[in-house]
Design a protein around this motif. Sequence first.
Motif, PDB file in Angstrom:
ATOM      1  N   VAL A 496       0.846  -1.192   0.000  1.00 34.74           N
ATOM      2  CA  VAL A 496       0.000   0.000   0.000  1.00 34.74           C
ATOM      3  C   VAL A 496       0.877   1.236   0.000  1.00 34.74           C
ATOM      4  N   SER A 497       0.549   2.181  -0.866  1.00 32.77           N
ATOM      5  CA  SER A 497       1.203   3.487  -0.867  1.00 32.77           C
ATOM      6  C   SER A 497       0.125   4.562  -0.779  1.00 32.77           C
ATOM      7  N   PHE A 498       0.570   5.806  -0.609  1.00 31.36           N
ATOM      8  CA  PHE A 498      -0.373   6.885  -0.344  1.00 31.36           C
ATOM      9  C   PHE A 498      -0.055   8.093  -1.213  1.00 31.36           C
ATOM     10  N   THR A 499      -1.101   8.733  -1.717  1.00 29.12           N
ATOM     11  CA  THR A 499      -0.995   9.985  -2.450  1.00 29.12           C
ATOM     12  C   THR A 499      -2.107  10.910  -1.945  1.00 29.12           C
ATOM     13  N   THR A 500      -2.175  12.102  -2.513  1.00 26.57           N
ATOM     14  CA  THR A 500      -3.241  13.031  -2.135  1.00 26.57           C
ATOM     15  C   THR A 500      -3.662  13.864  -3.322  1.00 26.57           C
ATOM     16  N   ASP A 501      -4.936  14.259  -3.331  1.00 29.83           N
ATOM     17  CA  ASP A 501      -5.433  15.183  -4.345  1.00 29.83           C
ATOM     18  C   ASP A 501      -6.053  16.404  -3.676  1.00 29.83           C
ATOM     19  N   ARG A 502      -5.738  16.594  -2.401  1.00 31.39           N
ATOM     20  CA  ARG A 502      -6.271  17.726  -1.647  1.00 31.39           C
ATOM     21  C   ARG A 502      -5.288  18.897  -1.668  1.00 31.39           C
ATOM     22  N   PRO A 503      -5.792  20.141  -1.466  1.00 30.18           N
ATOM     23  CA  PRO A 503      -4.891  21.308  -1.454  1.00 30.18           C
ATOM     24  C   PRO A 503      -3.796  21.156  -0.411  1.00 30.18           C
ATOM     25  N   GLY A 504      -2.624  21.668  -0.733  1.00 33.60           N
ATOM     26  CA  GLY A 504      -1.494  21.586   0.173  1.00 33.60           C
ATOM     27  C   GLY A 504      -0.322  20.924  -0.503  1.00 33.60           C
ATOM     28  N   PRO A 505       0.727  20.640   0.256  1.00 30.79           N
ATOM     29  CA  PRO A 505       1.901  19.967  -0.316  1.00 30.79           C
ATOM     30  C   PRO A 505       1.497  18.699  -1.045  1.00 30.79           C
ATOM     31  N   PRO A 506       2.044  18.454  -2.237  1.00 26.34           N
ATOM     32  CA  PRO A 506       1.513  17.386  -3.083  1.00 26.34           C
ATOM     33  C   PRO A 506       2.065  15.991  -2.834  1.00 26.34           C
ATOM     34  N   ILE A 507       3.187  15.874  -2.135  1.00 31.04           N
ATOM     35  CA  ILE A 507       3.826  14.572  -1.968  1.00 31.04           C
ATOM     36  C   ILE A 507       3.510  14.033  -0.581  1.00 31.04           C
ATOM     37  N   VAL A 508       3.177  12.742  -0.533  1.00 33.24           N
ATOM     38  CA  VAL A 508       2.868  12.093   0.748  1.00 33.24           C
ATOM     39  C   VAL A 508       4.033  11.191   1.130  1.00 33.24           C
ATOM     40  N   GLY A 509       4.504  11.377   2.334  1.00 31.38           N
ATOM     41  CA  GLY A 509       5.541  10.513   2.879  1.00 31.38           C
ATOM     42  C   GLY A 509       5.019   9.734   4.070  1.00 31.38           C
ATOM     43  N   ILE A 510       5.715   8.644   4.369  1.00 33.26           N
ATOM     44  CA  ILE A 510       5.372   7.854   5.553  1.00 33.26           C
ATOM     45  C   ILE A 510       6.299   8.274   6.685  1.00 33.26           C
ATOM     46  N   GLU A 511       5.729   8.920   7.686  1.00 37.79           N
ATOM     47  CA  GLU A 511       6.526   9.351   8.835  1.00 37.79           C
ATOM     48  C   GLU A 511       6.982   8.142   9.648  1.00 37.79           C
ATOM     49  N   SER A 512       6.053   7.207   9.871  1.00 36.73           N
ATOM     50  CA  SER A 512       6.420   6.031  10.651  1.00 36.73           C
ATOM     51  C   SER A 512       5.384   4.934  10.469  1.00 36.73           C
ATOM     52  N   ILE A 513       5.834   3.699  10.622  1.00 40.50           N
ATOM     53  CA  ILE A 513       4.959   2.529  10.688  1.00 40.50           C
ATOM     54  C   ILE A 513       5.369   1.738  11.921  1.00 40.50           C
ATOM     55  N   ASP A 514       4.415   1.518  12.810  1.00 40.85           N
ATOM     56  CA  ASP A 514       4.678   0.764  14.026  1.00 40.85           C
ATOM     57  C   ASP A 514       3.762  -0.442  14.092  1.00 40.85           C
ATOM     58  N   GLU A 515       4.356  -1.601  14.301  1.00 41.69           N
ATOM     59  CA  GLU A 515       3.536  -2.772  14.573  1.00 41.69           C
ATOM     60  C   GLU A 515       2.748  -2.560  15.862  1.00 41.69           C
ATOM     61  N   GLN A 516       1.511  -3.074  15.868  1.00 38.96           N
ATOM     62  CA  GLN A 516       0.693  -3.040  17.075  1.00 38.96           C
ATOM     63  C   GLN A 516       0.226  -4.475  17.337  1.00 38.96           C
ATOM     64  N   ILE A 517       0.536  -5.013  18.492  1.00 36.14           N
ATOM     65  CA  ILE A 517       0.166  -6.382  18.848  1.00 36.14           C
ATOM     66  C   ILE A 517      -1.093  -6.325  19.710  1.00 36.14           C
ATOM     67  N   LEU A 518      -2.138  -7.011  19.266  1.00 36.16           N
ATOM     68  CA  LEU A 518      -3.405  -7.014  19.978  1.00 36.16           C
ATOM     69  C   LEU A 518      -3.423  -8.142  21.001  1.00 36.16           C
ATOM     70  N   LYS A 519      -3.777  -7.785  22.234  1.00 31.49           N
ATOM     71  CA  LYS A 519      -3.906  -8.791  23.274  1.00 31.49           C
ATOM     72  C   LYS A 519      -4.826  -8.262  24.364  1.00 31.49           C
ATOM     73  N   ASP A 520      -5.850  -9.064  24.686  1.00 30.75           N
ATOM     74  CA  ASP A 520      -6.788  -8.707  25.751  1.00 30.75           C
ATOM     75  C   ASP A 520      -7.398  -7.330  25.535  1.00 30.75           C
ATOM     76  N   GLY A 521      -7.706  -7.006  24.280  1.00 31.19           N
ATOM     77  CA  GLY A 521      -8.390  -5.765  23.985  1.00 31.19           C
ATOM     78  C   GLY A 521      -7.507  -4.529  23.999  1.00 31.19           C
ATOM     79  N   THR A 522      -6.188  -4.704  24.085  1.00 35.70           N
ATOM     80  CA  THR A 522      -5.278  -3.560  24.064  1.00 35.70           C
ATOM     81  C   THR A 522      -4.267  -3.739  22.940  1.00 35.70           C
ATOM     82  N   MET A 523      -3.622  -2.624  22.561  1.00 35.26           N
ATOM     83  CA  MET A 523      -2.568  -2.653  21.556  1.00 35.26           C
ATOM     84  C   MET A 523      -1.248  -2.285  22.222  1.00 35.26           C
ATOM     85  N   SER A 524      -0.241  -3.105  22.007  1.00 40.91           N
ATOM     86  CA  SER A 524       1.096  -2.789  22.511  1.00 40.91           C
ATOM     87  C   SER A 524       2.042  -2.665  21.330  1.00 40.91           C
ATOM     88  N   ALA A 525       2.998  -1.751  21.451  1.00 41.89           N
ATOM     89  CA  ALA A 525       3.899  -1.455  20.345  1.00 41.89           C
ATOM     90  C   ALA A 525       4.837  -2.621  20.070  1.00 41.89           C
TER      91      ALA A 525
END
Length: 561
Positions: A496-525
């Motif tokens: 998956v990649s990301f773009t935009t067609d809305r007003p503002g800076p035209p290039i979309v970057g990924i600041e961060s991707i963090d795994e989230q582990i689901l357990k007992d209804g909570t997310m841990s990094a």
Amino acid sequence: MRHICALLLLASLCGLPQVGIAATAPRTDLPHFEQRGAATQLIVDGKPFLVLGGEVKNSSTSNLVHFSRKWPLLVRDNLNTILVPVAWETIEPVEGQFDFSNVDGLIKGARDHDLRLVFLWFGTWKNTFSSYVPSWVKRDTKRFPRMQTADGRGTERISALSTTARDADARAFAQLMRHLKAVDGARQTVLMVQVENEVGVIPESRDHAPDAEAAFAGPVPVELMTYLTAHRATLNPELRAAWEANGGRASGSWTEVFGDEGMTDSLFMSWSYARYIDHVAAAGKAEYALPMFTNAALIRPNYEPGQYNSGGPLPFAMDLWKAGAPALDFLAPDIYFDNYAYWASQYRRPDNVLFVPEARGGAIGAANALYTFGALKGFGFSPFGIDERGVQLAGDPSVGLGTGGDGDPVIGALYGQLEQLAPLVLEKQAEGKISTVIMEGSAQRSGRGRIGDYMVNMARANGPDGNVDPDSRVAAMFLQTGPDDFIVLGAGDMQVSFTTDRPGPPIVGIESIDEQILKDGTMSAGRRLNGDENGQGQSLRLSSSDAAENKVYRVRLYRYR
């Protein structure tokens, strides 16, 4: 710990003692539908509820001992709701004498395993046929007449014009609902009831018995014409086109109003079934007003009425059903075909909530479930045959069910994620901050969708075997938690990649991707994914193994020039 106890949304179920099936004072806050922002949601115990369902095979629950070994399987696969048949012949084997031992056993089994139920009333019809009616109904064709073919032969279908059959069905259904109110009105294990199953006529497009011929030649009922006239602007386009092609008449016979085509036969049967089922549903609601619905067997490509269940609540006939069966809360599609997004979208209307009671399971079903909950804000999804070995009809890959073994571990893994994310999913449905992008079949080489200010661009990625499967169905759900922040989960292998067609800076970057582990209804990094793991800041990779690992992703985007 049972998975339901991990859910904040379902916390009210945890720790309840096991009880016998005995009459208790019913509650007034029955399951019902409420408009919550951008979504219409099922309210259970005063809170929105996401149905992570599965429908068992038709005969599975006819013997409680046989089914007792299935409960742990359903728990393992993280279902919270099971769709189970209740056959007329089971509860009224002798006219006027009722036996609810099977019903009570199913309720107790569900309670013992912290599960909810949707009962499927196999009354007069199941998959067009009258195969689940009691023997005293089957044998008395004079009292309970059958539909007939054009050459006068009887069929295994009780006439939809038979008031005797309708009233007998309604009496039995009312007794069932009265019993449910007595034994389950306080606990509310049973959330909803499906009234009949996949009604319609095959192999001809309508009933040709003498009374049906007379009704077809007679005028279209005034109440239907009044409804169509009042709702002209919002009618299904195919229905409106057929009506207006014949002059948009306010009265006349069925062929005068809708034309001399097979579709008209199907519309006639739709009205006949709708009026019959409305009478049955209304009798049940008078006893215990749970939400009620009926389901449609859809049209195969290029099929004509009579080759499919002619008269069911198909998209072009939904307006007739809305007019003829107001006691039903919604109409639902059974979807086994490849073009899932098209069919499901036909049943999400301002006057109809989306619930899919029968569908394919496995990897295909997982992608379809995400599309149902995300893109269409549906409140429930339910693969068929969830309790048994998957099957596939010879020569027809479009109706493959399950994954080839007992239960469905692929659906189970996805449900394991969704059960813990359900409060967030429901919240974002209401806020309109949820979306799913799906790719269906090799003809679709890329997927695209929108979430917030961003466009999502999807492509299939190499699977565990290192190859790209061009026929795979993949989907990704996006839950927007901030202007540039998203929780993402997927079904299948994709990039998956990301773009935009809305007003503002035209290039979309990924600041961060963090795994989230689901357990007992909570997310841990988990890990911070960077460099090779995110295409040097260009893409998010979702894997078919994520669900089994209870892994989702927190993605933060930014824009620049």
